[in-house]
Design an enzyme around this catalytic site. Structure first.
Site, PDB file in Angstrom:
ATOM      1  CG  HIS A   1      35.303 -93.528  19.133  1.00 60.78           C
ATOM      2  ND1 HIS A   1      35.513 -95.270  18.918  1.00 60.78           N
ATOM      3  CD2 HIS A   1      35.199 -92.626  17.494  1.00 60.78           C
ATOM      4  CE1 HIS A   1      35.457 -95.122  18.355  1.00 60.78           C
ATOM      5  NE2 HIS A   1      34.861 -94.123  17.100  1.00 60.78           N
TER       6      HIS A   1
ATOM      7  CD  GLU B   1      36.609 -94.672  22.409  1.00 60.32           C
ATOM      8  OE1 GLU B   1      35.258 -95.089  22.324  1.00 60.32           O
ATOM      9  OE2 GLU B   1      37.214 -95.150  21.802  1.00 60.32           O
TER      10      GLU B   1
ATOM     11  CG  HIS C   1      38.776 -97.937  19.681  1.00 62.00           C
ATOM     12  ND1 HIS C   1      37.991 -96.960  19.537  1.00 62.00           N
ATOM     13  CD2 HIS C   1      39.608 -98.054  18.982  1.00 62.00           C
ATOM     14  CE1 HIS C   1      38.248 -96.592  18.172  1.00 62.00           C
ATOM     15  NE2 HIS C   1      39.382 -97.783  17.866  1.00 62.00           N
TER      16      HIS C   1
ATOM     17  CD  GLU D   1      36.940-101.344  22.516  1.00 60.74           C
ATOM     18  OE1 GLU D   1      36.334-101.263  21.661  1.00 60.74           O
ATOM     19  OE2 GLU D   1      36.669-100.608  23.479  1.00 60.74           O
TER      20      GLU D   1
HETATM   21  C1  GEM Z   1      33.905-100.103  18.629  1.00 57.13           C
HETATM   22  S1  GEM Z   1      34.982-101.132  17.835  1.00 57.13           S
HETATM   23  C2  GEM Z   1      33.854-102.442  16.931  1.00 57.13           C
HETATM   24  C3  GEM Z   1      33.801-103.697  16.843  1.00 57.13           C
HETATM   25  N1  GEM Z   1      33.211-104.786  16.361  1.00 57.13           N
HETATM   26  C4  GEM Z   1      33.252-105.802  16.150  1.00 57.13           C
HETATM   27  N2  GEM Z   1      31.956-106.924  17.007  1.00 57.13           N
HETATM   28  N3  GEM Z   1      34.639-106.276  15.973  1.00 57.13           N
HETATM   29  C5  GEM Z   1      33.795 -98.900  17.796  1.00 57.13           C
HETATM   30  O1  GEM Z   1      34.020 -98.106  17.233  1.00 57.13           O
HETATM   31  O2  GEM Z   1      32.354 -98.950  17.498  1.00 57.13           O
HETATM   32  C6  GEM Z   1      35.326 -99.245  18.758  1.00 57.13           C
HETATM   33  C7  GEM Z   1      35.160 -98.353  20.245  1.00 57.13           C
HETATM   34  O3  GEM Z   1      34.765 -97.549  19.626  1.00 57.13           O
HETATM   35  O4  GEM Z   1      35.407 -98.614  21.207  1.00 57.13           O
HETATM   36 ZN    ZN Z   2      36.131 -96.195  20.426  1.00 53.83          ZN
END
Ligand code: GEM
Ligand code: ZN
Length: 382
Positions: free
Chosen positions: A166, A169, A259, A335
């Protein structure tokens, strides 16, 4: 006054610039999708002028809850970034700032430019421990580079780390700068021990087109790369297609996908508890990783994070779920916050590039702890 965006990562829509105390702006959607939240623009001609910038469509952002307690970034030189007074009211994000010079930049997070990316590659290669390979072209023809670090011995563990699927980010690539600097430091004992045990396959920027375009979430074809891992294509998601192909060539023993998160003011990981092949072995590796990471960095925590997926209910189109399930290995999404780390707040800078870089340095320690456990498994099975 003038607002411009014709530079690497620039993105905003100007509605009305006639009144400095009521500048009307709109968040610009990604170039080929409706996702919007990333902004980065230059304001000229407003020295010592009280400026109030209204992002009138902030409520249409991909993650509007991300504006709660959020403070925008500003910089005069694009090197030193600081936070400026920002509120979210009645669906509008409002920045209140009196610039001290005629040229100032504002951004959603501290940018990481393509030039910085290319310099990062050059710095890594100059270590003598890193081989740069091109995996293929992105949609707009940019290089997709893989860094291979280590001896590439058949017996080596294979550790894959990718970042910035992304593009908005940007903390993800700041993180990679710290991660690579420590991994390639010949004086660092953790790095040296790791490179005796493992070969690292690193993609510091999975989405160079989206980064340059000033996108939040998609590549130049409008694809959310972190939903492309079950059926990538050269036409729509070449970035995932080429990386996934290489992973199947090398195999994967540990995977990290770096991310940033718009809403949660914490650093945290999201695992693979919902994939079909998840088991007690992976749960044990997850516990080792998180326990050691908490000890290695006070900026990491394991209390707050995404809701856990129910058993067998994970979306396998996400990188972490696809890789964890396919290679039956420890796989984490890491994250970092666009806001701040509520456990260790910094009122001047919030979470920023340097703190992302430091976290990247610290993650070598839990990676080594997991590699020790993987070696124990290997020795037991032999
Ligand atoms: C997220 S990853 C989402 C992971 N969700 C769960 N419940 N494991 C995405 O791609 O939406 C990563 C991000 O965007 O930062
Ligand atoms: Zn992301």
């Amino acid at each position: 006054m003038k607002i411009s965006t014709h530079f690497d990562g620039g993105a905003i829509i100007v509605k009305d610039l006639s009144d400095p105390e009521h500048i009307r702006l709109n968040l610009r959607p990604d170039n080929a999708s409706e996702f919007k939240q990333w902004f980065y623009f230059r304001l000229q001609g407003a020295a010592y002028t009280h400026c109030v910038m209204h992002f009138e469509n902030a409520h249409e952002a991909a993650y509007p809850e991300g504006w709660k307690e959020y403070q925008a970034f500003a910089s005069y030189d694009r090197q030193k970034w600081f936070r400026v007074p920002t509120v979210y009211e009645n669906g509008e994000l409002i920045i209140n700032h009196t610039p001290l010079a005629n040229s100032v930049y504002y951004a959603y997070f501290e940018p990481y430019t393509h030039e910085q990316h290319l310099n990062l590659l050059g710095e890594a290669q100059s270590s003598g421990l890193c081989q740069i390979d091109d995996l293929g072209n992105t949609i707009q023809g940019r290089d997709l580079n893989l860094l291979t670090i280590g001896n590439q011995a058949e017996s080596d563990l294979k550790v894959w780390v990718i970042a910035r699927q992304h593009p908005g980010e940007t903390m993800a690539e700041w993180f990679m700068e710290g991660f690579l600097a420590r991994l390639l430091d010949p004086q660092d004992p953790t790095a040296r021990t790791l490179l005796d045990k493992a070969t690292f396959y690193v993609v510091p920027n999975m989405n160079p087109d989206g980064s340059f375009l000033g996108n939040l979430r998609t590549n130049a074809a409008g694809a959310n790369l972190n939903r492309e891992w079950l059926a990538p294509s050269v036409e729509k998601s070449p970035e995932v297609y080429y990386v996934r192909e290489k992973m199947h060539e090398t195999g994967v023993d540990l995977f990290l996908d770096i991310h940033g998160d718009e809403s949660l003011p914490y650093n945290f990981v999201a695992g693979t508890e919902g994939v079909p092949t998840y088991n007690e072995r992976i749960a044990q590796l997850e516990n080792i990783f998180k326990t050691v990471f908490v000890a290695a960095s006070p900026d990491f925590q394991d209390v707050h994070g995404y809701p856990k997926d129910a058993a067998g209910q994970a979306n396998l189109s996400l990188a972490t779920n696809y890789v964890g399930n396919t290679f039956q290995c420890l796989a984490y999404t890491l994250e970092m916050p666009f806001k701040d780390n509520h456990n260790l707040p910094d009122d001047d800078f919030g979470w920023n590039g340097q703190r992302s870089l430091r976290l990247g340095e610290s993650i070598l320690t839990p990676i080594l702890a997991v590699c020790h456990q993987l070696e124990k498994e290997k020795n037991t099975s032999n």
